[in-house]
Design a protein around this motif. Structure first.
Motif, PDB file in Angstrom:
ATOM      1  N   CYS A  49       0.980  -1.295   0.046  1.00 46.55           N
ATOM      2  CA  CYS A  49       0.035  -0.067   0.000  1.00 46.55           C
ATOM      3  C   CYS A  49       0.840   1.346  -0.040  1.00 46.55           C
ATOM      4  O   CYS A  49       1.651   1.300   0.830  1.00 46.55           O
ATOM      5  CB  CYS A  49      -1.048  -0.268   1.241  1.00 46.55           C
ATOM      6  N   VAL A  51       1.111   5.538   0.237  1.00 49.58           N
ATOM      7  CA  VAL A  51       0.422   6.625   0.486  1.00 49.58           C
ATOM      8  C   VAL A  51       1.302   7.836   0.362  1.00 49.58           C
ATOM      9  O   VAL A  51       2.355   7.860   0.782  1.00 49.58           O
ATOM     10  CB  VAL A  51       0.073   6.366   2.271  1.00 49.58           C
ATOM     11  N   ILE A  63      -8.883  12.781   2.269  1.00 45.26           N
ATOM     12  CA  ILE A  63      -8.486  11.240   1.874  1.00 45.26           C
ATOM     13  C   ILE A  63      -8.943  10.800   0.488  1.00 45.26           C
ATOM     14  O   ILE A  63     -10.199  11.288   0.379  1.00 45.26           O
ATOM     15  CB  ILE A  63      -9.024  10.307   2.881  1.00 45.26           C
ATOM     16  N   TYR A  64      -8.116  10.237  -0.393  1.00 42.18           N
ATOM     17  CA  TYR A  64      -8.656   9.838  -1.818  1.00 42.18           C
ATOM     18  C   TYR A  64      -8.061   8.639  -1.843  1.00 42.18           C
ATOM     19  O   TYR A  64      -6.815   8.362  -1.782  1.00 42.18           O
ATOM     20  CB  TYR A  64      -8.312  10.908  -2.914  1.00 42.18           C
ATOM     21  N   SER A  65      -8.980   7.588  -2.525  1.00 41.87           N
ATOM     22  CA  SER A  65      -8.650   6.241  -2.760  1.00 41.87           C
ATOM     23  C   SER A  65      -8.657   6.380  -4.315  1.00 41.87           C
ATOM     24  O   SER A  65      -9.705   6.377  -4.844  1.00 41.87           O
ATOM     25  CB  SER A  65      -9.629   5.185  -2.115  1.00 41.87           C
ATOM     26  N   GLU A  66      -7.450   6.026  -4.799  1.00 42.43           N
ATOM     27  CA  GLU A  66      -7.313   5.531  -6.340  1.00 42.43           C
ATOM     28  C   GLU A  66      -7.959   4.512  -6.640  1.00 42.43           C
ATOM     29  O   GLU A  66      -8.662   4.650  -7.807  1.00 42.43           O
ATOM     30  CB  GLU A  66      -5.874   5.627  -6.636  1.00 42.43           C
ATOM     31  N   ASP A  67      -7.914   3.275  -6.033  1.00 45.49           N
ATOM     32  CA  ASP A  67      -8.529   2.237  -6.322  1.00 45.49           C
ATOM     33  C   ASP A  67     -10.076   2.315  -6.164  1.00 45.49           C
ATOM     34  O   ASP A  67     -10.904   1.879  -7.357  1.00 45.49           O
ATOM     35  CB  ASP A  67      -8.222   0.937  -5.603  1.00 45.49           C
ATOM     36  N   SER A  71     -13.380   9.949  -2.061  1.00 47.39           N
ATOM     37  CA  SER A  71     -12.797  10.856  -1.182  1.00 47.39           C
ATOM     38  C   SER A  71     -13.814  11.011  -0.200  1.00 47.39           C
ATOM     39  O   SER A  71     -14.709  10.808   0.006  1.00 47.39           O
ATOM     40  CB  SER A  71     -12.133  11.939  -2.069  1.00 47.39           C
TER      41      SER A  71
END
Length: 96
Positions: A49, A51, A63-67, A71
């Motif tokens: 993972c 970050v 927070i942002y999750s590319e997968d 956000s």
């Protein structure tokens, strides 16, 4: 991967970021026994993972999750623990 992540961070949030990586692992034996004085056998796997983290001055955690392409934004509030608190940490934080 790291260079792309820093560029994406800068594009989304502005500014510079630090990069951190947490390697993946699995427990071959001993799931949930390590905190009960049992034996475990963790093994590293080829996944990890990544970050990217950068400072803010507005006491918010973005927070942002590319997968997941999702956000969230949380306010971070500081408080002094009471003398009855089991924690010996002088200051802690929580999200509202």
């Amino acid at each position: 991967m790291p260079g792309d992540l820093q560029a994406q961070f800068s594009e989304r949030f502005g500014g510079t970021s630090g990069l951190y990586r947490a390697p993946g692992r699995v427990n071959l034996i001993g799931e949930h026994t390590d905190y009960n004085q049992g034996y475990v056998m963790p093994v590293a796997i080829g996944l990890s993972c990544w970050v990217a983290i950068g400072p803010r001055d507005d006491r918010k955690l973005a927070i942002y999750s590319e997968d997941l392409d999702e956000s969230a934004e949380l306010a971070v509030v500081y408080w002094e623990p009471s003398s009855k608190s089991p924690s010996s940490v002088a200051k802690s934080f929580r999200a509202e």
